[in-house]
Design a protein around this motif. Structure first.
Motif, short mmCIF file in Angstrom:
data_model
loop_
_atom_site.label_atom_id
_atom_site.label_comp_id
_atom_site.label_asym_id
_atom_site.label_seq_id
_atom_site.Cartn_x
_atom_site.Cartn_y
_atom_site.Cartn_z
N SER A 208 -2.43 2.37 5.28
CA SER A 208 -2.77 3.55 4.47
C SER A 208 -3.93 4.30 5.13
O SER A 208 -4.75 3.69 5.83
CB SER A 208 -3.20 3.08 3.07
OG SER A 208 -3.87 4.12 2.38
N GLN B 233 -3.72 -4.40 -5.27
CA GLN B 233 -4.48 -4.89 -4.11
C GLN B 233 -5.72 -5.67 -4.57
O GLN B 233 -6.05 -6.72 -4.03
CB GLN B 233 -4.93 -3.71 -3.23
CG GLN B 233 -3.78 -3.00 -2.53
CD GLN B 233 -4.08 -1.53 -2.23
OE1 GLN B 233 -5.14 -1.00 -2.56
NE2 GLN B 233 -3.12 -0.86 -1.61
N GLN C 219 -11.87 0.05 -1.64
CA GLN C 219 -11.37 -1.21 -2.18
C GLN C 219 -12.28 -2.37 -1.73
O GLN C 219 -12.64 -3.24 -2.53
CB GLN C 219 -9.93 -1.43 -1.66
CG GLN C 219 -9.26 -2.70 -2.07
CD GLN C 219 -8.88 -2.70 -3.54
OE1 GLN C 219 -9.67 -3.15 -4.38
NE2 GLN C 219 -7.69 -2.22 -3.88
N GLU D 273 -7.70 2.77 -1.09
CA GLU D 273 -7.00 1.52 -0.78
C GLU D 273 -7.72 0.73 0.30
O GLU D 273 -7.35 -0.43 0.55
CB GLU D 273 -5.58 1.83 -0.28
CG GLU D 273 -4.73 2.57 -1.26
CD GLU D 273 -3.34 2.81 -0.72
OE1 GLU D 273 -2.48 1.95 -0.90
OE2 GLU D 273 -3.13 3.88 -0.08
N ASN D 274 -8.68 1.36 0.95
CA ASN D 274 -9.28 0.78 2.15
C ASN D 274 -10.77 0.51 1.96
O ASN D 274 -11.14 -0.46 1.31
CB ASN D 274 -9.01 1.72 3.33
CG ASN D 274 -7.52 1.82 3.62
OD1 ASN D 274 -6.76 0.93 3.25
ND2 ASN D 274 -7.10 2.88 4.28
N THR E 180 -4.22 -2.54 5.65
CA THR E 180 -3.20 -1.69 5.03
C THR E 180 -2.73 -0.71 6.09
O THR E 180 -3.44 -0.42 7.05
CB THR E 180 -3.73 -0.84 3.84
OG1 THR E 180 -4.57 0.19 4.36
CG2 THR E 180 -4.47 -1.66 2.81
N CYS F 172 0.84 -1.20 0.00
CA CYS F 172 0.00 0.00 0.00
C CYS F 172 0.88 1.25 0.00
O CYS F 172 2.11 1.17 0.01
CB CYS F 172 -0.93 -0.02 1.21
SG CYS F 172 -0.10 0.33 2.77
N SER F 173 0.22 2.40 0.04
CA SER F 173 0.94 3.69 -0.03
C SER F 173 1.73 3.98 1.24
O SER F 173 2.57 4.88 1.24
CB SER F 173 -0.08 4.82 -0.25
OG SER F 173 -0.98 4.86 0.85
#
Ligand code: SAM
Length: 307
Positions: free
Chosen positions: A245, A222, A254, A250-251, A243, A194-195
Motif C-alpha cells: 500500500s 491489520q 499503523q 495502513e503503513n 504492505t 491491504c488496499s
C-alpha cells in the motif's frame, strides 16, 4: 487529449484515491500516477540454492532473453520484456520465481539464521515464503499460515516446485488461541492484507473495486492481526510488517499507533538504500523503471529480563 478532464479522471484514478495519494505524497503524486498507468516490469528471483544470479543471467542470455540485475534485491533480475514462465530456463525445476523487486526485499530485514522458528503470517500465494526458505534453508521450521485454504494450496504448489518445505496452517492470524501451540516464533513476517494501492499497475481492477470505505476496515484488520502476532513473537524477536500500500494509514500511522500500545516494541531503523525514510519504516513508491509500491517496518521485541 485529457486536458479538459478533471485531474483525477485525467490520471485514470478514482477521485478518492487521487485525493489520498496527492495528500500523502504531494511531491511524488504525479510520478506515482504515471507509474500506475504503465506496464509493470517482469522481475525474477533467482533461487540461490540452485544458481548464482550471474549464472542464471547467463542462462537467460543463452535463451535469448534480455535481462538486467535489480538494483536492490540481491537475487533479483528484471526482464526487458515479459515472457511466459515456460520460456524461462529451468523454471519448472525451481531455478527462479516471478516476484517484483519490492517483494524480494523482506528477507534481509528478517535477519534469518539457522535454527530459527519463523512464521509467515499471511503467506499465500507464497512468494515470500519461498524467498525466506531459499535465503535460509536451515530454519528449524517455517509455518506458512493463511486464512484462505485455496490460496494456501498455492503456497504448497509453489514451494513444491522450489523443492522447499513448510508447515501449512489454515487459520485466522488474528485469533492465535485457535491454532497457536504457544511456542514463540523468533521471526514473524506479517505481509498484511491491504488496499494494494502500491500495485495498481499489476491489478488495474483495484481502481474499480476498491472503495474509500474499505480503508478503515483494512486498518482495523491489520491492527488486530498485528496485536495478535505480537503475542506469538519471542522476546528479542523481530516482526517485519509489510504492505503493498502507499497509504500512510495502513503503513507508518499503523505502526506508530502500534508502538503507542506496546511498551515492549521498538521500530528498528532500516539500514537500506531503497525507499523513503518515514518516522517509522520505509516506503517504496511505484516507479516506472523500478519496484512496486511497498511499505516495510521492522519491529523488535524487548529481550526478556532475567531475575
Ligand atoms: C498480501 S497477501 C500475502 C502475499 C504473500 N505474503 C506473498 O508474498 O505471496 C495477504 C494474504 O493475507 C491473507 N489474509 C487475510 N486476512 C487474514 C487473516 N485474518 N489471517 C491470515 N491470513 C489472512 C489473504 O488470504 C492473503 O493471502
Amino acid at each position: 487529449m485529457f486536458k479538459d478532464l478533471p485531474a483525477d479522471a485525467a490520471s485514470a484514478h478514482p477521485a478518492w484515491l487521487y485525493k489520498a495519494i496527492t495528500r500523502a505524497w504531494p511531491e511524488q503524486a504525479n510520478a506515482v500516477f504515471e507509474a500506475n498507468n504503465t506496464h509493470p516490469p517482469m522481475c525474477l528471483r533467482v533461487n540461490q540454492q540452485q544458481h548464482s544470479r550471474d549464472a542464471y543471467l547467463a542462462k537467460l542470455s543463452a535463451a535469448d532473453i534480455d535481462a538486467t540485475t535489480c538494483q536492490y534485491a540481491p537475487m533479483g533480475l528484471r526482464l526487458s520484456s515479459p515472457c511466459g514462465v515456460e520460456a524461462l530456463p529451468e523454471f519448472f525445476a525451481g531455478a527462479v520465481s516471478v516476484q517484483d523487486e519490492a517483494a524480494q526485499l523482506c528477507t534481509r530485514l528478517l535477519e534469518l539464521q539457522p535454527g530459527q522458528r519463523v512464521l509467515d503470517a499471511c503467506a499465500a500465494p507464497g512468494g515470500k515464503s519461498g524467498a525466506i526458505l531459499e535465503t535460509e534453508p536451515a530454519l528449524q521450521e517455517l509455518v506458512a499460515l493463511d486464512i484462505d485454504e485455496g490460496r494456501l494450496e498455492r503456497v504448497a504448489d509453489n514451494l513444491q516446485r522450489l523443492d522447499l518445505r513448510a508447515h501449512y496452517q489454515v487459520a485466522d492470524a488474528a485469533d492465535p488461541q485457535a491454532w497457536w501451540d504457544s511456542q514463540a516464533f523468533d521471526r514473524i513476517l506479517l505481509d498484511a492484507p491491504c488496499s494494494a494501492t502500491g500495485v495498481l499497475r499489476r491489478n488495474p481492477d483495484i481502481r474499480l473495486h476498491r472503495r474509500a470505505s474499505d480503508i478503515p476496515e483494512l486498518v482495523s484488520l491489520q491492527r488486530r492481526i498485528l496485536d495478535a502476532m505480537w503475542q506469538c513473537l519471542a522476546p528479542g524477536g523481530i516482526l517485519v510488517y509489510a504492505t503493498c500500500s502507499v497509504l500512510p494509514e495502513e503503513n507508518e500511522q499503523q505502526i506508530a499507533d502500534f508502538l503507542q500500545r506496546h511498551d515492549d516494541a521498538h521500530s528498528a531503523a532500516l539500514d537500506v538504500a531503497w525507499g523513503i525514510d518515514r518516522k517509522v519504516g520505509r516506503q517504496l513508491l511505484p516507479s516506472n523503471e523500478g519496484a512496486d509500491g511497498f511499505f516495510y517496518a521492522k519491529l523488535v521485541k524487548a529481550a526478556a529480563t532475567g531475575h
